[in-house]
Design a protein around this motif. Sequence first.
Motif, PDB file in Angstrom:
ATOM      1  N   GLU A 298      -6.113   4.361   3.868  1.00  0.00           N
ATOM      2  CA  GLU A 298      -5.004   3.806   3.095  1.00  0.00           C
ATOM      3  C   GLU A 298      -3.958   4.889   2.807  1.00  0.00           C
TER       4      GLU A 298
ATOM      5  N   PRO B 227      -0.462   7.368   3.930  1.00  0.00           N
ATOM      6  CA  PRO B 227       0.810   7.108   4.605  1.00  0.00           C
ATOM      7  C   PRO B 227       0.622   7.068   6.127  1.00  0.00           C
TER       8      PRO B 227
ATOM      9  N   HIS C 153     -10.705   1.409   6.567  1.00  0.00           N
ATOM     10  CA  HIS C 153     -11.110   0.026   6.289  1.00  0.00           C
ATOM     11  C   HIS C 153     -12.416  -0.377   6.974  1.00  0.00           C
TER      12      HIS C 153
ATOM     13  N   ARG D 106      -1.639  -7.975   0.255  1.00  0.00           N
ATOM     14  CA  ARG D 106      -1.757  -6.522   0.074  1.00  0.00           C
ATOM     15  C   ARG D 106      -3.181  -6.042   0.389  1.00  0.00           C
TER      16      ARG D 106
ATOM     17  N   ASP E 193      -3.875  -6.350   4.246  1.00  0.00           N
ATOM     18  CA  ASP E 193      -3.149  -5.448   5.138  1.00  0.00           C
ATOM     19  C   ASP E 193      -4.082  -4.359   5.651  1.00  0.00           C
TER      20      ASP E 193
ATOM     21  N   PRO F 147      -5.043  -1.375   3.677  1.00  0.00           N
ATOM     22  CA  PRO F 147      -4.752  -2.138   2.466  1.00  0.00           C
ATOM     23  C   PRO F 147      -3.834  -1.320   1.565  1.00  0.00           C
ATOM     24  N   LYS F 148      -3.161  -1.975   0.629  1.00  0.00           N
ATOM     25  CA  LYS F 148      -2.239  -1.195  -0.222  1.00  0.00           C
ATOM     26  C   LYS F 148      -2.670  -1.281  -1.678  1.00  0.00           C
TER      27      LYS F 148
ATOM     28  N   VAL G 111      -0.994   1.127  -4.271  1.00  0.00           N
ATOM     29  CA  VAL G 111       0.438   0.989  -4.561  1.00  0.00           C
ATOM     30  C   VAL G 111       0.655   0.688  -6.037  1.00  0.00           C
TER      31      VAL G 111
END
Length: 456
Positions: free
Chosen positions: A132, A134, A150, A313, A316, A319-320, A323
């Motif tokens: 997760e 950048p 993940h 989210r 994804d 995953p985010k 955030v």
Amino acid sequence: MNIYESLCDIIGGDYVSRQAEDLYIYSRDSGTQPPRHVDYVVMPKTVEEVRHILMLANRERIPVTPLGGGFTLSALVVPHKGGIVMDMKRMDRIIEINELSRYALIEAGVSQAALRAYLKKHHPRLQHSTPEAPPTVTIVGNALIQGHGHLTPRYGLHSDMINGMEVVLPTGEICKLGSSALSPSWYARGPIPDLPGLFIGWFGTTGVVTKLSMKLYPRPHYREVLVFSSDDIDAIPEVIFETTQLDLLEDFFLIMQEKPDWMNHIFYVVILSAHFEEELAMKMRAFTNLCNKTGNGNTIKVVKDLHPALRTRFLDVPPKAAVAADFRKGGGFQYSAAILPFDKVPAIWRKGIEIAHKHDMIASYVHQVLTCHSIMFSFNYSFNRADNNDIEAARQAIDESNRFTLDIGGMIWKGEADAQKLVMEKMDPGTANLIRKIKKTMDPNGIMNPGNWEVS
Ligand SMILES: Cc1cc2nc3c(=O)[nH]c(=O)nc-3n(C[C@H](O)[C@H](O)[C@H](O)COP(=O)(O)OP(=O)(O)OC[C@H]3O[C@@H](n4cnc5c(N)ncnc54)[C@H](O)[C@@H]3O)c2cc1C
């Protein structure tokens, strides 16, 4: 010839810099560590160039710090003793995707996003485990620090997914590790002595990895997320045990944040994947039943009205989840990451809240259940980079988190130099001595990322 001219001679003047504005960028990262001095930045393109730079540095006793994406947040790529930062980003070839044996052979500068996009376009049935982090972070930098993504709960840490490497030693030798030492194919790591371990977890202090073979995995057709919520901190180890005991999940993490109020609970996020619709429905049923049984329909509840934005989210890749972490204005963020057995989670959960409040922050957690055996617990601290008091508070909070992690028998993941010192002080003396001997053998002049894993 001076050092700058020698470096230009090796890789060409366009890829060597000693300009203040370039060095400024390489002298810091976005964590809490203060900036440090850099003398030169180089961007090699070939293994031969890497070799010649290392031989020059070894001869002249100049420190070399290898850099991938530079995103550990713990300043592992900001040199302690100046010298050369070796930025690997130009070595960005995806050399081979072997569909049948499911591996990717890549150069050291290939980013997570580049491999993901390439696989999606050319090999849509395969995927790699994605952190997760950048998108610009590198596959190699992440695997070498024992990162996770993940697919980790299902298949292990990214360092466990390495089939082999090409490495350049500080003395200039080039070695191939794993099956590539014996065959043109990079399909397996053993059964020969497990030499990749000489570069995993060493923070670039033993040599430079120039190529790496990473395992790939089937990409299932269907994915879904199921979220449970609870307020029972003491029940966390049992819930993790029962959830992983089913052996049916793809990814599994816990999140909590004190603000906004609706997030101030323990959320268990279970990601399920399947090749068939019926398989997915069966898995959803199994986890819903488990939640009802474990919580007696009372202490743990399935979140039925998960907001569509959160669903997206969580689903994804990557995953985010992070955030949402309490990002103050000023953009600073660092986390202290503890690797723990499950039974330690309630103690560290409570301590994390105490440390955050002590430093006037709100507590915010994301923890990934790594395998069926351990969890990565992150104490998240955000701070205003323009406010020195704020930075100092975050630094102290990280130090307190690191010390508590070690006190309860945990391990610190990708710790900054101060955290590494705490680890080395606590380490079994025989082990610390072995580390010193290996390091001396591989890097006799101590040029590789000095200041990391130093044993007094
Ligand atoms: C918001 C956020 C979320 C994150 N989430 C995750 C996550 O889910 N999972 C996770 O694992 N991490 C996560 N991270 C941490 C970190 O960003 C990643 O682990 C990242 O993949 C590290 O890779 P890098 O390319 O930035 O490594 P770098 O920082 O460039 O390097 C890491 C270490 O490896 C050494 N190194 C790099 N390349 C080489 C080489 N070719 N040869 C020898 N040594 C080398 C460096 O000297 C350094 O010591 C997160 C970070 C942020 C900011």
